[in-house]
Write an enzyme that holds these catalytic residues in place. Sequence first.
Site, mmCIF file in Angstrom:
data_model
loop_
_atom_site.group_PDB
_atom_site.id
_atom_site.type_symbol
_atom_site.label_atom_id
_atom_site.label_comp_id
_atom_site.label_asym_id
_atom_site.label_seq_id
_atom_site.Cartn_x
_atom_site.Cartn_y
_atom_site.Cartn_z
ATOM 1 N N ARG A 156 -9.068 6.150 4.019
ATOM 2 C CA ARG A 156 -8.689 5.473 5.171
ATOM 3 C C ARG A 156 -9.996 5.227 6.100
ATOM 4 O O ARG A 156 -9.547 4.358 7.052
ATOM 5 C CB ARG A 156 -7.592 6.121 5.960
ATOM 6 C CG ARG A 156 -6.209 6.551 5.407
ATOM 7 C CD ARG A 156 -5.381 7.276 6.317
ATOM 8 N NE ARG A 156 -5.122 6.291 7.738
ATOM 9 C CZ ARG A 156 -3.910 5.718 7.805
ATOM 10 N NH1 ARG A 156 -3.264 5.606 6.771
ATOM 11 N NH2 ARG A 156 -3.756 4.906 8.835
ATOM 12 N N HIS B 18 -14.195 -31.789 -8.747
ATOM 13 C CA HIS B 18 -14.302 -32.241 -7.606
ATOM 14 C C HIS B 18 -15.178 -31.814 -6.443
ATOM 15 O O HIS B 18 -15.079 -31.965 -5.285
ATOM 16 C CB HIS B 18 -12.796 -32.345 -7.075
ATOM 17 C CG HIS B 18 -11.655 -33.060 -7.852
ATOM 18 N ND1 HIS B 18 -11.553 -34.370 -8.089
ATOM 19 C CD2 HIS B 18 -10.675 -32.395 -8.557
ATOM 20 C CE1 HIS B 18 -10.696 -34.568 -8.975
ATOM 21 N NE2 HIS B 18 -10.215 -33.588 -9.264
ATOM 22 N N LYS C 139 -11.275 -8.264 -6.364
ATOM 23 C CA LYS C 139 -11.575 -6.991 -7.046
ATOM 24 C C LYS C 139 -13.081 -6.720 -7.127
ATOM 25 O O LYS C 139 -13.398 -5.635 -6.883
ATOM 26 C CB LYS C 139 -10.749 -6.905 -8.211
ATOM 27 C CG LYS C 139 -9.843 -5.698 -8.345
ATOM 28 C CD LYS C 139 -8.866 -5.171 -7.734
ATOM 29 C CE LYS C 139 -8.726 -5.415 -6.309
ATOM 30 N NZ LYS C 139 -7.367 -5.610 -5.723
ATOM 31 N N LYS D 120 -8.685 1.718 3.370
ATOM 32 C CA LYS D 120 -7.384 1.322 2.652
ATOM 33 C C LYS D 120 -6.338 0.813 3.508
ATOM 34 O O LYS D 120 -5.811 -0.210 3.072
ATOM 35 C CB LYS D 120 -7.030 2.738 1.955
ATOM 36 C CG LYS D 120 -5.520 2.631 1.163
ATOM 37 C CD LYS D 120 -5.963 1.975 -0.171
ATOM 38 C CE LYS D 120 -4.662 1.900 -1.119
ATOM 39 N NZ LYS D 120 -5.018 0.996 -2.022
ATOM 40 N N GLU E 261 -7.274 -12.946 -7.374
ATOM 41 C CA GLU E 261 -7.395 -11.283 -7.133
ATOM 42 C C GLU E 261 -8.378 -10.812 -8.042
ATOM 43 O O GLU E 261 -8.897 -9.808 -7.373
ATOM 44 C CB GLU E 261 -5.959 -10.945 -7.861
ATOM 45 C CG GLU E 261 -5.763 -9.441 -7.804
ATOM 46 C CD GLU E 261 -5.908 -8.631 -6.651
ATOM 47 O OE1 GLU E 261 -6.028 -9.275 -5.419
ATOM 48 O OE2 GLU E 261 -6.102 -7.510 -6.714
ATOM 49 N N ASN F 198 -6.471 7.270 16.150
ATOM 50 C CA ASN F 198 -6.423 6.323 15.360
ATOM 51 C C ASN F 198 -5.796 5.141 16.148
ATOM 52 O O ASN F 198 -4.869 5.406 16.641
ATOM 53 C CB ASN F 198 -5.777 6.555 14.028
ATOM 54 C CG ASN F 198 -5.762 5.348 13.114
ATOM 55 O OD1 ASN F 198 -6.549 4.290 13.392
ATOM 56 N ND2 ASN F 198 -4.734 5.407 12.046
ATOM 57 N N GLY F 199 -6.477 4.059 16.238
ATOM 58 C CA GLY F 199 -5.930 3.021 16.995
ATOM 59 C C GLY F 199 -7.071 2.341 17.827
ATOM 60 O O GLY F 199 -8.104 2.511 17.602
ATOM 61 N N GLU G 133 -14.901 -6.873 -3.993
ATOM 62 C CA GLU G 133 -14.865 -5.576 -3.026
ATOM 63 C C GLU G 133 -15.382 -4.417 -3.760
ATOM 64 O O GLU G 133 -16.001 -3.338 -3.077
ATOM 65 C CB GLU G 133 -13.341 -5.418 -3.148
ATOM 66 C CG GLU G 133 -12.506 -4.393 -2.255
ATOM 67 C CD GLU G 133 -11.256 -4.149 -2.394
ATOM 68 O OE1 GLU G 133 -10.454 -4.735 -3.370
ATOM 69 O OE2 GLU G 133 -10.558 -3.563 -1.634
ATOM 70 N N CYS H 186 -8.331 4.994 10.532
ATOM 71 C CA CYS H 186 -9.029 6.396 10.596
ATOM 72 C C CYS H 186 -8.061 7.515 9.999
ATOM 73 O O CYS H 186 -6.880 7.197 10.078
ATOM 74 C CB CYS H 186 -9.663 6.784 12.021
ATOM 75 S SG CYS H 186 -10.415 5.621 12.797
ATOM 76 N N TRP I 178 -13.183 5.164 10.803
ATOM 77 C CA TRP I 178 -13.784 3.603 10.336
ATOM 78 C C TRP I 178 -13.845 2.990 11.547
ATOM 79 O O TRP I 178 -13.169 2.665 12.345
ATOM 80 C CB TRP I 178 -12.301 3.000 9.589
ATOM 81 C CG TRP I 178 -12.549 1.663 9.049
ATOM 82 C CD1 TRP I 178 -13.395 1.317 7.730
ATOM 83 C CD2 TRP I 178 -12.591 0.352 9.627
ATOM 84 N NE1 TRP I 178 -13.560 -0.079 7.379
ATOM 85 C CE2 TRP I 178 -13.107 -0.798 8.742
ATOM 86 C CE3 TRP I 178 -12.016 -0.161 10.830
ATOM 87 C CZ2 TRP I 178 -12.901 -1.971 9.103
ATOM 88 C CZ3 TRP I 178 -11.989 -1.277 11.208
ATOM 89 C CH2 TRP I 178 -12.426 -2.158 10.387
#
Length: 600
Positions: free
Chosen positions: A27, A498, A479, A595, A475, A98-99, A482, A2, A72
Amino acid sequence: MCGIVGYVGPRPVADVLLDGLERLEYRGYDSAGLALGRSGALGVFKTDGRLRDLREMVDASGANVGAGHTRWATHGRPSILNAHPHLDCHGQVAVVHNGIIENYVQLREELTDQGHRFLSETDTEVIPHLVEEYYQGDLPEAVARALQDVQGSLAIVVLHAEHPDMLVVARRDSPLIIGLGQGENYVASDIPALLPYTRDVHVMENGEMAVLTQEGVKLTDWSGREIKMNPYRVNWDPAQAEKEGYEHFMLKEIHEQPRAIEDTLKGKIKGSQVVFDSLDLPVDRFNKIVILGCGTAWHAGLMGRKYIEALAKIPVEVDIASEFRYRDPMVDEGTLTIVISQSGETADTLGAMREAQRRGSRILAITNVVGSTVSREADDVIYTRAGPEIAVASTKAYMTQLVCLLLLALYLAQRRGAVDEGAAAEVLDALRGLPDQVREALKTNGKVEDLAQRLQKEQHVFFIGRGLDYPLAMEAALKLKEVSYIHAQPYPAGEMKHGTLALVVEGLPIVAIATQSALREKMLNNIKEVKARGADVVVIAPEGDDLDEVGEAVHIPRTMDLLMPLLSAVPCQLLAYHTARIKGCDVDKPRNLAKSVTVE
Ligand code: M6R
């Protein structure tokens, strides 16, 4: 994950908080809220929408202290009741957090038995009730006592209606940074929120708390013992945290890559040698290297393995951080563990790093954030100089991680005598030319935009590659998934036959990354195999490689094979960006993501 911002001072408090929250929206963005301290009463405003909704409802009058939060969701779905700040029974204490409070169920039961009333489903709400329970006129004292009861990770900012001149903040395992001003002070969960106001910061350590007033900051441990602050000046340019005319941060950050590479290379090549300031690794001690990271950082690690094995000839294992610590890893004093993390705060990565450390391994961190937990706990640090990365989708951080890994591979190789001068010079020359070649690769933008127009209607896309092109395919697929929410799957091209070839049907879009000269013929055969089954293939290839017979080509500049992925990354990033933009997705803040992932 957050975002937290707190301010005490003469500026319009709500504006400072909303501005800071906007900078931290990456965040978390499920819901948002803020508390303003006014004489005798707190003003609390919340929304289950975005910050623009909050902005419209805030009555900012008469406050000179406040704290804000973008959420979040972990405990409890996104809703107004679950949004922060959370309050005690009488609306006197407000807390943003946050946590994760691990023992909140038990605390909630105990507090309920004592008569406290809870409104939300969150773990956070126990904190204001504990502060209320312990409060006898001294807010820092009440917060310190409440902190003794809670287990788990936290970064908190606490306000009390009777103290409209003060913020009490504390940290354990979730980042919190104090920004120091003249006649004003700030706190935030991440540096970009502070940049327009101050670059003088103290990064709080675990177990620290602080009282912020206009006059100053008093830093103590949780038992009230005073601690000396350790401020430093952030060298990020505030403009780097602005969009500067780009429609999205992601596009801006893709375009910043040439500059980010230049900054990352600065001072690390002297003559024909790679040098890292204050890094003196006993390279002969290591019989193995382990690379750890999550998401994009893990993908960079997969590329790093190939660089280190090719140049330094040391065996390398790469692990997803969240898997590593739970598999009884074979790591000891003979292992060098390389931890990759843009933010330096990813909980899974921190957990894995501490596990490797516990087993005696030396830790080398590659991170973008000076003062981050990873940078402070590692034995050695190499900084990527990407500047603040705001878009949730990582682009310039990935690019600079690859640059650092390549430099590190060469550094290890040179120290072990595993590479001859000519070969090292070739890599260094190629690296020096990389920023300009990335500038050239950005010119694929128009062509890639056309491809994105076609791709945006698709449900599935494959990315295939061999050798170094395979981790890049991973990657590229991440991307696209996401930011555009299109299912994208990476495959090693030689592995298709295969099993996966069974999925190839008429019109299936496949992006084939074909940059490795030694594997060119094999890759061509693999492309022909999918083409023969009706796939619609686009090939990313070095200029001069005419691949029209197998598919439409996007050409990127040519360099030595080792560096080709850094160039092919560019059209892959642009493809993800444009596809998401054309589909109308929220490019910089994709759904369900944040993020900096500070929970496991
Ligand atoms: O800050 P970190 O590098 O530790 O973050 C790790 C991942 O969460 C991150 O790379 C994530 O996969 C990106 N959003 C991908 O674009």
